[in-house]
Motif scaffolding. Structure first.
Motif, PDB file in Angstrom:
ATOM      1  N   ILE A   2       0.876  -1.179   0.000  1.00  0.00           N
ATOM      2  CA  ILE A   2       0.000   0.000   0.000  1.00  0.00           C
ATOM      3  C   ILE A   2       0.909   1.224   0.000  1.00  0.00           C
ATOM      4  N   PRO A   3       0.884   2.032  -1.049  1.00  0.00           N
ATOM      5  CA  PRO A   3       1.843   3.141  -1.153  1.00  0.00           C
ATOM      6  C   PRO A   3       1.573   4.253  -0.162  1.00  0.00           C
ATOM      7  N   ASN A   4       2.592   5.071   0.061  1.00  0.00           N
ATOM      8  CA  ASN A   4       2.420   6.299   0.823  1.00  0.00           C
ATOM      9  C   ASN A   4       1.600   7.279  -0.002  1.00  0.00           C
ATOM     10  N   VAL A   5       1.064   8.282   0.655  1.00  0.00           N
ATOM     11  CA  VAL A   5       0.193   9.251  -0.008  1.00  0.00           C
ATOM     12  C   VAL A   5       0.527  10.637   0.509  1.00  0.00           C
ATOM     13  N   VAL A   6       0.288  11.637  -0.332  1.00  0.00           N
ATOM     14  CA  VAL A   6       0.468  13.023   0.073  1.00  0.00           C
ATOM     15  C   VAL A   6      -0.901  13.690   0.150  1.00  0.00           C
ATOM     16  N   ASP A   7      -1.051  14.598   1.085  1.00  0.00           N
ATOM     17  CA  ASP A   7      -2.287  15.380   1.175  1.00  0.00           C
ATOM     18  C   ASP A   7      -2.218  16.483   0.127  1.00  0.00           C
ATOM     19  N   THR A   8      -2.815  16.223  -1.027  1.00  0.00           N
ATOM     20  CA  THR A   8      -2.708  17.159  -2.155  1.00  0.00           C
ATOM     21  C   THR A   8      -3.349  18.509  -1.853  1.00  0.00           C
ATOM     22  N   ALA A   9      -4.265  18.562  -0.880  1.00  0.00           N
ATOM     23  CA  ALA A   9      -4.872  19.847  -0.521  1.00  0.00           C
ATOM     24  C   ALA A   9      -3.847  20.789   0.091  1.00  0.00           C
ATOM     25  N   ILE A  42       8.923  13.252  -3.182  1.00  0.00           N
ATOM     26  CA  ILE A  42       8.651  13.293  -4.621  1.00  0.00           C
ATOM     27  C   ILE A  42       7.173  13.555  -4.874  1.00  0.00           C
ATOM     28  N   LEU A  43       6.300  12.934  -4.074  1.00  0.00           N
ATOM     29  CA  LEU A  43       4.861  13.164  -4.233  1.00  0.00           C
ATOM     30  C   LEU A  43       4.505  14.613  -3.923  1.00  0.00           C
ATOM     31  N   GLU A  44       5.102  15.169  -2.880  1.00  0.00           N
ATOM     32  CA  GLU A  44       4.818  16.560  -2.524  1.00  0.00           C
ATOM     33  C   GLU A  44       5.244  17.497  -3.642  1.00  0.00           C
ATOM     34  N   ALA A  45       6.410  17.241  -4.229  1.00  0.00           N
ATOM     35  CA  ALA A  45       6.896  18.083  -5.320  1.00  0.00           C
ATOM     36  C   ALA A  45       6.001  17.955  -6.552  1.00  0.00           C
ATOM     37  N   ALA A  46       5.626  16.727  -6.906  1.00  0.00           N
ATOM     38  CA  ALA A  46       4.772  16.512  -8.077  1.00  0.00           C
ATOM     39  C   ALA A  46       3.402  17.142  -7.869  1.00  0.00           C
ATOM     40  N   SER A  47       2.877  17.082  -6.640  1.00  0.00           N
ATOM     41  CA  SER A  47       1.586  17.697  -6.358  1.00  0.00           C
ATOM     42  C   SER A  47       1.650  19.213  -6.517  1.00  0.00           C
ATOM     43  N   CYS A  48       2.817  19.797  -6.286  1.00  0.00           N
ATOM     44  CA  CYS A  48       3.007  21.240  -6.492  1.00  0.00           C
ATOM     45  C   CYS A  48       3.342  21.582  -7.935  1.00  0.00           C
ATOM     46  N   GLY A  49       3.394  20.556  -8.806  1.00  0.00           N
ATOM     47  CA  GLY A  49       3.607  20.799 -10.226  1.00  0.00           C
ATOM     48  C   GLY A  49       5.044  20.828 -10.668  1.00  0.00           C
ATOM     49  N   LEU A  50       5.978  20.316  -9.854  1.00  0.00           N
ATOM     50  CA  LEU A  50       7.388  20.315 -10.238  1.00  0.00           C
ATOM     51  C   LEU A  50       7.745  19.024 -10.964  1.00  0.00           C
ATOM     52  N   GLU A  89      -6.022  12.511  -8.140  1.00  0.00           N
ATOM     53  CA  GLU A  89      -6.823  11.352  -8.521  1.00  0.00           C
ATOM     54  C   GLU A  89      -6.153  10.040  -8.119  1.00  0.00           C
ATOM     55  N   LEU A  90      -4.853   9.974  -8.252  1.00  0.00           N
ATOM     56  CA  LEU A  90      -4.154   8.706  -8.031  1.00  0.00           C
ATOM     57  C   LEU A  90      -3.837   8.462  -6.560  1.00  0.00           C
ATOM     58  N   TYR A  91      -3.384   9.495  -5.865  1.00  0.00           N
ATOM     59  CA  TYR A  91      -2.954   9.330  -4.479  1.00  0.00           C
ATOM     60  C   TYR A  91      -3.914  10.054  -3.546  1.00  0.00           C
ATOM     61  N   ASN A  92      -4.675   9.296  -2.767  1.00  0.00           N
ATOM     62  CA  ASN A  92      -5.528   9.912  -1.764  1.00  0.00           C
ATOM     63  C   ASN A  92      -5.621   8.996  -0.542  1.00  0.00           C
ATOM     64  N   TRP A  93      -5.747   9.608   0.604  1.00  0.00           N
ATOM     65  CA  TRP A  93      -5.706   8.871   1.862  1.00  0.00           C
ATOM     66  C   TRP A  93      -6.908   7.958   2.061  1.00  0.00           C
TER      67      TRP A  93
END
Length: 442
Positions: A179-186, A292-300, A354-358
């Motif tokens: 089960i992968p880790n997830v970032v709070d995209t909000a 990496i997820l946090e950076a991608a969620s910020c559009g980097l 869409e892909l990563y959510n808690w």
């Protein structure tokens, strides 16, 4: 069909007010499990004057047991003395599943050991990768083998992490879920106004230690600055290797092109990320890499070393992988710079949302708990005999430890029967929609 409601005890030395990937994982997973109707309590050690019972958002109950951190936020290993308080919490909260986090957590190992002694179902989540050759890893792997010898189910954050855990612990692969880790995209949204691309900003946020590839940064940054005059670096983080980066900056006269921020509080990570275009991860080992997820969620756009579970995190159009070699990393950064005109931060953020959510992680974890409760009951001899397979000498030692733990537990049962321990009533809160944003209480 109604789901079975679980009563879960999350256990780890790593929790708020300390910040990190494990701490965030436990908090957000607990919040989502509460919203699914389960009961969740967290057990960790005291932090400063934060001791006793505290409540967090959505009624999350946290036991800060009165033990102080010993080293690297870990409590001192006590083995048997921790049994009385663990037993009391399990009975008071009427726990059905014990969920331990992080192989490096002393409290996690002890809680899982005591819980199995008392016949509870236990689940373990491994958040890290460990080697097999150095002394520290050898000892940690033996401890993990002891803890997982009688575990009900296990969770790893990537397939690479699963392979590593199975090899280190000897756990049957069919008992391990991924089960992968997830970032709070909000919390990690792109900037409304994107930074100008006349100057390319590469962001690094990491602990400046050997494992995180700080030595690679010392060689990569000067070469990139020499090849691309319009590139600037922002380096956030602290650690023993920071002095190396500062010496590199002085040696190559890059004071105006390499900004050293020092330690960055988690609440300010987004503000640093949205000031850049490319996120650089130079780790030498990673089970997953939440940064990496946090950076991608910020559009980097991400450039990362091809290690551990990193290749499983993002699709090829959002990450460029390189070998942990300075030359290959420089080429990867050059490729990322050429791809920047095609990058749409808002599209990237939407994809991450869409892909990563808690809530998805919580539902998958719920399935693991269901499997754990379906594990057949076994008598004492059947359970402790598993420890004999942990090694010629270690197996006998582990067997003896579990027998002593069982006798201590029976003594506690005579001294203070379970019926004499007051059970706590459940806290009833109004229903909260799954669409509401989680709010962090510190």
């Amino acid at each position: 069909m109604d789901r079975k409601k679980h009563r879960i005890m999350m256990v780890s030395d790593f929790f708020y007010p300390n910040f990190g990937g494990v701490e965030n994982h436990i908090y957000y997973l607990s919040q989502c499990l509460l919203k699914l109707g389960h009961k969740v309590v967290v057990v960790t050690h005291a932090y400063g004057n934060r001791s006793g019972v505290r409540y967090m958002t959505c009624g999350l109950k946290v036991y800060y047991v009165p033990w102080r951190p010993f080293v690297m936020q870990n409590s001192f290993p006590t083995l048997f003395p921790s049994l009385p308080i663990i037993r009391t919490i399990l009975i008071r909260e009427r726990i059905t599943v014990v969920h331990g986090h992080q192989a490096f957590s002393t409290l996690c190992h002890e809680a899982l050991m005591h819980s199995r002694t008392m016949g509870y179902r236990v689940v373990f989540t491994d958040h890290s990768l460990y080697g097999f050759s150095d002394a520290g890893s050898i000892h940690m792997n033996k401890v993990l083998q002891f803890t997982l010898a009688d575990v009900s189910q296990a969770i790893c954050v990537s397939h690479t992490s699963k392979e590593n855990t199975v090899l280190r612990s000897g756990l049957p692969p069919e008992k391990v879920f991924v089960i992968p880790n997830v970032v709070d995209t909000a919390m990690f949204k792109p900037a409304v106004v994107q930074p100008s691309r006349s100057e390319i900003v590469i962001v690094v946020i990491s602990r400046l230690v050997y494992r995180k590839g700080a030595d690679l940064l010392v060689e990569v940054i000067p070469d990139v600055c020499r090849l691309h005059p319009n590139v600037r670096f922002i380096v956030g983080g602290d650690g023993p290797k920071r002095v190396w980066l500062e010496e590199m900056r002085e040696k190559h006269s890059l004071q105006d092109r390499v900004e050293m921020l020092g330690a960055v509080p988690h609440t300010q990570v987004r503000s640093v990320l949205i000031s850049g275009h490319i996120f650089l991860n130079s780790s030498l080992t990673e089970a997953f890499c939440i940064a990496i997820l946090e950076a991608a969620s910020c559009g980097l756009l991400t450039v990362s070393t091809r290690v551990g579970g990193v290749p499983e995190v993002l699709p090829d159009d959002m990450i460029i992988l390189a070998e942990p070699d300075p030359g290959d990393m420089v080429l990867a950064i050059e490729r990322a710079i050429s791809m920047l005109p095609k990058v749409d931060p808002q599209v990237m953020h939407h994809w991450m949302r869409e892909l990563y959510n808690w809530h998805d992680v919580a539902k998958r974890t719920e399935i693991v708990y269901d499997h754990a409760l379906k594990c057949p009951n076994q008598n004492l001899l059947e359970r402790v005999s598993r420890y004999l397979y942990c090694g010629v000498w270690a197996g006998k030692l582990f067997f003896l430890v579990m027998i002593v733990d069982f006798l201590f537990w029976r003594l506690l049962e005579l001294w203070q029967p379970a019926e004499d321990i007051e059970e706590m009533p459940d806290l009833t809160l109004p229903h909260i929609s799954n669409k509401e944003t989680l709010q962090e209480t510190k």
